[in-house]
Design a protein around this motif. Structure first.
Motif, PDB file in Angstrom:
ATOM      1  N   PHE A 196      35.487  46.552  54.759  1.00 64.25           N
ATOM      2  CA  PHE A 196      35.224  45.248  54.156  1.00 64.25           C
ATOM      3  C   PHE A 196      35.764  45.194  52.735  1.00 64.25           C
ATOM      4  CE2 PHE A 196      32.331  45.235  57.632  1.00 64.25           C
ATOM      5  CZ  PHE A 196      32.059  43.908  57.931  1.00 64.25           C
ATOM      6  N   LEU A 197      36.384  44.062  52.395  1.00 62.24           N
ATOM      7  CA  LEU A 197      36.751  43.775  51.009  1.00 62.24           C
ATOM      8  C   LEU A 197      35.546  43.105  50.363  1.00 62.24           C
ATOM      9  CD1 LEU A 197      38.952  43.662  48.773  1.00 62.24           C
ATOM     10  CD2 LEU A 197      39.578  41.417  49.667  1.00 62.24           C
ATOM     11  N   ARG A 198      35.058  43.696  49.263  1.00 62.74           N
ATOM     12  CA  ARG A 198      33.843  43.220  48.618  1.00 62.74           C
ATOM     13  C   ARG A 198      34.165  41.978  47.777  1.00 62.74           C
ATOM     14  NH1 ARG A 198      32.964  47.411  46.123  1.00 62.74           N
ATOM     15  NH2 ARG A 198      31.783  48.601  47.670  1.00 62.74           N
ATOM     16  N   LEU A 199      34.063  40.808  48.400  1.00 65.63           N
ATOM     17  CA  LEU A 199      34.405  39.565  47.711  1.00 65.63           C
ATOM     18  C   LEU A 199      33.457  39.263  46.560  1.00 65.63           C
ATOM     19  CD1 LEU A 199      35.416  37.150  50.623  1.00 65.63           C
ATOM     20  CD2 LEU A 199      36.904  38.396  49.065  1.00 65.63           C
ATOM     21  N   ALA A 200      32.235  39.799  46.618  1.00 60.27           N
ATOM     22  CA  ALA A 200      31.298  39.575  45.520  1.00 60.27           C
ATOM     23  C   ALA A 200      31.852  40.103  44.197  1.00 60.27           C
ATOM     24  CB  ALA A 200      29.959  40.240  45.835  1.00 60.27           C
ATOM     25  N   ASP A 201      32.744  41.102  44.249  1.00 60.68           N
ATOM     26  CA  ASP A 201      33.364  41.619  43.028  1.00 60.68           C
ATOM     27  C   ASP A 201      34.177  40.542  42.313  1.00 60.68           C
ATOM     28  OD1 ASP A 201      32.317  44.028  43.770  1.00 60.68           O
ATOM     29  OD2 ASP A 201      34.230  44.984  44.279  1.00 60.68           O
ATOM     30  N   PHE A 202      34.584  39.521  43.057  1.00 60.94           N
ATOM     31  CA  PHE A 202      35.506  38.510  42.522  1.00 60.94           C
ATOM     32  C   PHE A 202      34.855  37.137  42.372  1.00 60.94           C
ATOM     33  CE2 PHE A 202      37.754  41.657  45.054  1.00 60.94           C
ATOM     34  CZ  PHE A 202      38.692  42.143  44.141  1.00 60.94           C
ATOM     35  N   GLN A 203      33.537  37.071  42.550  1.00 62.78           N
ATOM     36  CA  GLN A 203      32.883  35.759  42.580  1.00 62.78           C
ATOM     37  C   GLN A 203      33.056  35.005  41.269  1.00 62.78           C
ATOM     38  OE1 GLN A 203      28.997  35.819  44.251  1.00 62.78           O
ATOM     39  NE2 GLN A 203      28.989  33.623  44.552  1.00 62.78           N
ATOM     40  N   GLU A 204      32.794  35.654  40.146  1.00 60.71           N
ATOM     41  CA  GLU A 204      32.944  34.984  38.859  1.00 60.71           C
ATOM     42  C   GLU A 204      34.401  34.617  38.613  1.00 60.71           C
ATOM     43  OE1 GLU A 204      32.079  35.806  34.090  1.00 60.71           O
ATOM     44  OE2 GLU A 204      31.321  37.194  35.612  1.00 60.71           O
ATOM     45  N   TYR A 205      35.303  35.532  38.976  1.00 62.63           N
ATOM     46  CA  TYR A 205      36.728  35.237  38.823  1.00 62.63           C
ATOM     47  C   TYR A 205      37.130  34.015  39.646  1.00 62.63           C
ATOM     48  CZ  TYR A 205      41.589  35.247  40.136  1.00 62.63           C
ATOM     49  OH  TYR A 205      42.865  34.828  40.420  1.00 62.63           O
ATOM     50  N   LEU A 206      36.667  33.938  40.896  1.00 63.34           N
ATOM     51  CA  LEU A 206      37.044  32.827  41.774  1.00 63.34           C
ATOM     52  C   LEU A 206      36.545  31.495  41.233  1.00 63.34           C
ATOM     53  CD1 LEU A 206      36.408  34.466  45.268  1.00 63.34           C
ATOM     54  CD2 LEU A 206      38.623  33.775  44.322  1.00 63.34           C
ATOM     55  N   GLN A 207      35.375  31.491  40.608  1.00 63.78           N
ATOM     56  CA  GLN A 207      34.869  30.249  40.031  1.00 63.78           C
ATOM     57  C   GLN A 207      35.796  29.754  38.921  1.00 63.78           C
ATOM     58  OE1 GLN A 207      30.986  31.691  39.025  1.00 63.78           O
ATOM     59  NE2 GLN A 207      30.089  31.099  40.996  1.00 63.78           N
ATOM     60  N   GLY A 208      36.280  30.685  38.099  1.00 65.39           N
ATOM     61  CA  GLY A 208      37.229  30.316  37.061  1.00 65.39           C
ATOM     62  C   GLY A 208      38.578  29.927  37.630  1.00 65.39           C
ATOM     63  N   PHE A 209      38.989  30.624  38.688  1.00 63.73           N
ATOM     64  CA  PHE A 209      40.266  30.325  39.337  1.00 63.73           C
ATOM     65  C   PHE A 209      40.306  28.884  39.837  1.00 63.73           C
ATOM     66  CE2 PHE A 209      42.185  29.990  43.627  1.00 63.73           C
ATOM     67  CZ  PHE A 209      43.521  29.998  43.248  1.00 63.73           C
ATOM     68  N   LEU A 210      39.229  28.439  40.477  1.00 64.26           N
ATOM     69  CA  LEU A 210      39.204  27.073  40.994  1.00 64.26           C
ATOM     70  C   LEU A 210      39.238  26.052  39.868  1.00 64.26           C
ATOM     71  CD1 LEU A 210      36.678  27.373  43.959  1.00 64.26           C
ATOM     72  CD2 LEU A 210      39.166  27.174  44.071  1.00 64.26           C
ATOM     73  N   ASP A 211      38.717  26.396  38.708  1.00 66.48           N
ATOM     74  CA  ASP A 211      38.798  25.499  37.553  1.00 66.48           C
ATOM     75  C   ASP A 211      40.237  25.367  37.053  1.00 66.48           C
ATOM     76  OD1 ASP A 211      36.074  25.033  37.566  1.00 66.48           O
ATOM     77  OD2 ASP A 211      35.634  26.634  36.129  1.00 66.48           O
ATOM     78  N   ARG A 212      41.019  26.448  37.196  1.00 67.35           N
ATOM     79  CA  ARG A 212      42.412  26.430  36.727  1.00 67.35           C
ATOM     80  C   ARG A 212      43.368  25.875  37.764  1.00 67.35           C
ATOM     81  NH1 ARG A 212      40.471  31.435  35.110  1.00 67.35           N
ATOM     82  NH2 ARG A 212      41.319  32.492  36.922  1.00 67.35           N
ATOM     83  N   LEU A 213      42.975  25.917  39.035  1.00 65.53           N
ATOM     84  CA  LEU A 213      43.884  25.599  40.137  1.00 65.53           C
ATOM     85  C   LEU A 213      44.367  24.154  40.080  1.00 65.53           C
ATOM     86  CD1 LEU A 213      45.132  26.629  42.841  1.00 65.53           C
ATOM     87  CD2 LEU A 213      43.093  25.707  43.973  1.00 65.53           C
ATOM     88  N   GLU A 214      45.655  23.963  40.310  1.00 63.52           N
ATOM     89  CA  GLU A 214      46.246  22.642  40.460  1.00 63.52           C
ATOM     90  C   GLU A 214      46.493  22.370  41.945  1.00 63.52           C
ATOM     91  OE1 GLU A 214      48.790  22.953  36.258  1.00 63.52           O
ATOM     92  OE2 GLU A 214      49.828  22.668  38.168  1.00 63.52           O
ATOM     93  N   GLY A 215      46.836  21.124  42.248  1.00 66.58           N
ATOM     94  CA  GLY A 215      47.175  20.784  43.630  1.00 66.58           C
ATOM     95  C   GLY A 215      46.347  19.627  44.144  1.00 66.58           C
ATOM     96  N   THR A 216      46.097  19.619  45.439  1.00 62.63           N
ATOM     97  CA  THR A 216      45.358  18.517  46.061  1.00 62.63           C
ATOM     98  C   THR A 216      43.856  18.681  45.840  1.00 62.63           C
ATOM     99  OG1 THR A 216      45.430  19.738  48.150  1.00 62.63           O
ATOM    100  CG2 THR A 216      47.105  18.043  47.820  1.00 62.63           C
ATOM    101  N   ASP A 217      43.155  17.562  45.822  1.00 60.20           N
ATOM    102  CA  ASP A 217      41.710  17.594  45.564  1.00 60.20           C
ATOM    103  C   ASP A 217      40.968  18.434  46.596  1.00 60.20           C
ATOM    104  OD1 ASP A 217      42.041  15.967  43.375  1.00 60.20           O
ATOM    105  OD2 ASP A 217      41.485  14.114  44.403  1.00 60.20           O
ATOM    106  N   ASN A 218      41.395  18.347  47.869  1.00 61.23           N
ATOM    107  CA  ASN A 218      40.667  19.096  48.900  1.00 61.23           C
ATOM    108  C   ASN A 218      40.762  20.604  48.671  1.00 61.23           C
ATOM    109  OD1 ASN A 218      43.372  19.241  49.595  1.00 61.23           O
ATOM    110  ND2 ASN A 218      43.115  18.413  51.660  1.00 61.23           N
ATOM    111  N   ALA A 219      41.913  21.078  48.197  1.00 60.05           N
ATOM    112  CA  ALA A 219      42.079  22.502  47.935  1.00 60.05           C
ATOM    113  C   ALA A 219      41.307  22.944  46.695  1.00 60.05           C
ATOM    114  CB  ALA A 219      43.559  22.848  47.773  1.00 60.05           C
TER     115      ALA A 219
END
Length: 717
Positions: A196-219
């Protein structure tokens, strides 16, 4: 990624979701690749260094199952489809800089490198899980050998994904009432060790990533619900033979292969690397796009200063794989020390004739079917790119295809270009010796600015429409000035007008190239220009055309009624045959099981799926629908399906062009109450301005009206 305005100093890569090497391509598949190709060309046009890559997804259970049914090895089975795809894409002017596949050496090595990095950085752990087992065959059942009920929404689901319902990723053992697709018997769960890849290690990072992400609203918005609360770890191994082997030098991975959603997105990196290996890193450096320079930056923290060290990664995908690209993939990249995506564009689906595309019912327009019909690929590219905003569903119908080609491309673009160049060649042997007028220069400059803005906003539809709007301006300009009446009376003014028209034609060629590359190249040649229009920059739209060029030919051809009728009949026959076969199979199954057939959904089986993306109340308030009454209705000359309506909406009488001619008696329409979408963008069809849209339901165009006699102009709330 920089988040600076395009063009940036860093190289960009545009990728498209990998087609699964398990079946033929249809128009639904092609939408993603047309959009990705158009965006890549447009980025290059504004000066952004860009590579366009993809590849075939070779691994996974369906390939193994279907290969076994045909008695061939999975690799041989998948390679056959891969080679077909590689031949088909260029026939739609979809030109990848590199098109690889997930079973090639580059991707296998990179995938195993990624896994080693995750292990070294302590992001992988092992645990026992319940694995579906077919007791009759005495073998484990990979995800797609299992079907059952989604525990989240209750819809029919596969072992790894609720593809018919909420589209959630499902971990092994989550699916309810599992059944083996091999035998149809209930599947039994047994305990097995998996990685298993421990996605919890990246939870805080992913929250910031989605704030930076450009593109379509659904993504940008849809993944947020998946990363709130406890983020489930991702099982990265499977019990099967066909796939990328878990690295041998990492303990505990014997006899396991990696999950297909591990090696599939890594093909984006592998394909980019292969492109660099072919052209050299002086021309394009894949590491400058994908890799983070410093070893210290492999953790989960994000530093805005990293932006200067990495390139611009843009993913164009179907909206059914948002979770994989906006949650799993950025975590996989971060854990291996790679750059994150700058933007994710998730396209809507493609329907057929007002219904959901269905391969099981053969309600699809296949790629080879379109090509066999003899239509130029750019006609499809234009239709699909302008049919809706990128994240909204598009409906494909042969009737609508004909209407839009004949009205917008033949009647607008082709008409303006042909009569302008023909007049110029016959009267001046080419471009008249006159300066471009200030008004026309300004209009072209505005179009260039609109083009640059559309690229930066990832607005493919607007990219396609800019050249069409400029051509429409040209039509109005030449019609208003009537140079054919000026040649004798005011020759200087005639030269000025035609010089403007030739310049507008050149600008149209430059601006339409990303969406209509083949037609733009042909027009470039008709203008007597040297080289390829694909290699010029936007400022070429304002550079003087050659002084001399030959007699032009029509750029677009009329789509004839009998051709469309034949295609419609063929599609209808296929759908009926598939439906009859399905009904027969269902009856046989029902009789064998002793069950009654539930026909409660017969009438709704062909309904289009509901649009998943919700709009706010504020958005709805911006839709201005009014009660109206048709005052007159008359056929549009040259259009079999169009009527020109005069619709009284109380405040004024609107002219509307509607596709009602074959569905309603024009003589009976005056006096009919209708609902008019009043703030619809104006359009021009067959040279007639349409100022609004009459609303109707279904293929029979059942006109919407009111139950009582609401005053004309009353707003719909």
């Amino acid at each position: 990624m920089s988040n600076d305005e395009f063009p940036t100093d860093q190289p960009a890569v545009v990728t498209c979701g990998l087609p699964y090497a398990n079946g033929d391509l249809h128009v639904g598949h092609l939408r993603t690749y047309v959009d990705g190709d158009a965006l890549s060309r447009a980025l290059r046009r504004i000066g952004q260094q860009t590579a366009f890559v993809s590849g075939s997804d070779m691994h996974g259970t369906p390939v193994a199952v279907n290969a076994a049914e045909e008695g061939v090895a999975p690799r041989e089975f998948a390679l056959d489809f891969h080679e077909t795809y590689a031949e088909t894409f260029p026939q739609f002017n979809i030109e990848f800089d590199n098109y690889g596949h997930t079973d090639d050496e580059t991707n296998v090595e990179l995938t195993q490198e990624f896994v080693r990095s995750w292990v070294e950085n302590d992001h992988v752990h092992e645990k026992e899980i319940e694995v579906a087992w077919d007791t009759e065959e005495d073998q484990p059942l990979p995800d797609r050998y299992v079907e059952g009920t989604c525990p989240y929404c209750g819809e029919q689901a596969r072992g790894d994904e609720c593809d018919e319902g909420c589209q959630r990723h499902l971990e092994p053992g989550e699916i309810e009432a599992p059944v083996s697709t091999l035998t149809g018997n209930p599947a039994e769960y047994r305990t097995r060790e998996h990685k298993f890849l421990r996605l919890a290690d990246f939870q805080e990072y992913l929250q910031g990533f989605l704030d930076r992400l450009e593109g379509t609203d659904n993504a940008q918005n849809q993944p947020r619900e998946w990363i709130e609360g406890e983020l489930q770890d991702l099982c990265i191994t499977r019990d099967m033979d066909w796939g990328v082997d878990y690295p041998e030098d990492v303990d505990g991975g014997d006899e396991l292969v990696l999950y297909v959603w591990v090696d599939a997105p890594i093909e984006y990196v592998a394909s980019t690397k292969q492109y660099t290996e072919r052209v050299g890193d002086d021309e394009y450096d894949w590491e400058a796009v994908w890799k983070i320079d410093s070893e210290e930056r492999h953790g989960t923290e994000w530093d805005d200063e990293w932006a200067d060290d990495s390139g611009e990664i843009i993913h164009v995908i179907g909206r059914d794989i948002i979770q994989h690209h906006a949650v799993f993939w950025p975590a996989m990249l971060r854990g291996a020390g790679y750059n994150e995506p700058r933007s994710i564009l998730a396209t809507g689906f493609v329907g057929i004739d007002g219904n959901a595309l269905s391969t099981s019912r053969n309600r699809a327009v296949w790629a080879d079917e379109y090509l066999d019909a003899g239509f130029h690929p750019d006609l499809f590219r234009y239709y699909i790119a302008t049919g809706a905003q990128i994240d909204t569903d598009v409906d494909f119908s042969w009737d609508r295809f004909q209407e839009r080609v004949n009205g917008e491309l033949v009647g607008n673009v082709g008409n303006f270009i042909y009569r302008s160049l023909l007049f110029a060649e016959r009267n001046y042997d080419g471009t008249p010796d006159a300066a471009v007028s200030d008004d026309v220069r300004g209009r072209i400059e505005d179009a260039i600015a609109d083009f640059e803005a559309a690229v930066r906003e990832y607005d493919i539809r607007e990219l396609a429409e800019i050249a069409i709007e400029l051509s429409n301006y040209g039509n109005e300009y030449i019609q208003r000035n009537e140079p054919w009446n000026l040649v004798d009376d005011d020759p200087d003014r005639a030269e000025q007008v035609i010089r403007d028209c030739v310049q507008l034609t050149k600008a149209v060629a430059v601006l339409m190239q990303p969406v209509l590359p083949g037609k733009a190249e042909r027009l470039w040649g008709q203008l007597g220009e040297q080289g390829s229009v694909a290699d010029v920059t936007l400022d070429s739209a304002l550079k003087a055309p050659p002084a001399e060029f030959g007699e032009p030919a029509e750029l677009f051809e009329q789509v004839e009624d009998d051709h469309i009728e034949a295609l419609n009949e063929e599609l209808q026959e296929r759908v009926e045959e598939a439906s009859e076969a399905s009904a027969e199979a269902s009856n046989e199954d029902g009789e064998a099981a002793g069950d009654e057939v539930d026909d409660s959904d017969v009438d709704t089986a062909d309904l289009q799926p509901l649009v998943e993306d919700r709009i706010s109340f504020e958005d709805f308030e911006g839709v201005d629908m009014r009660v109206g009454e048709i005052r007159s209705a008359e056929p549009v000359e040259g259009a079999d399906k169009l009527l020109r309506l005069e619709v009284d909406i109380g405040h004024e009488v609107r002219q509307v062009v509607a596709g009602l001619r074959q569905l309603h008696d024009a003589e009976k329409l005056p006096g009919t109450r209708v609902i008019l979408l009043a703030n619809m963008e104006k359009a021009e069809l067959f040279g007639i301005e349409s100022n609004g849209m009459v609303l109707a339901a279904g293929d029979e165009a059942d006109l919407l009206t009111t139950h009582e006699d609401a005053p004309l102009g009353t707003r719909i709330k």
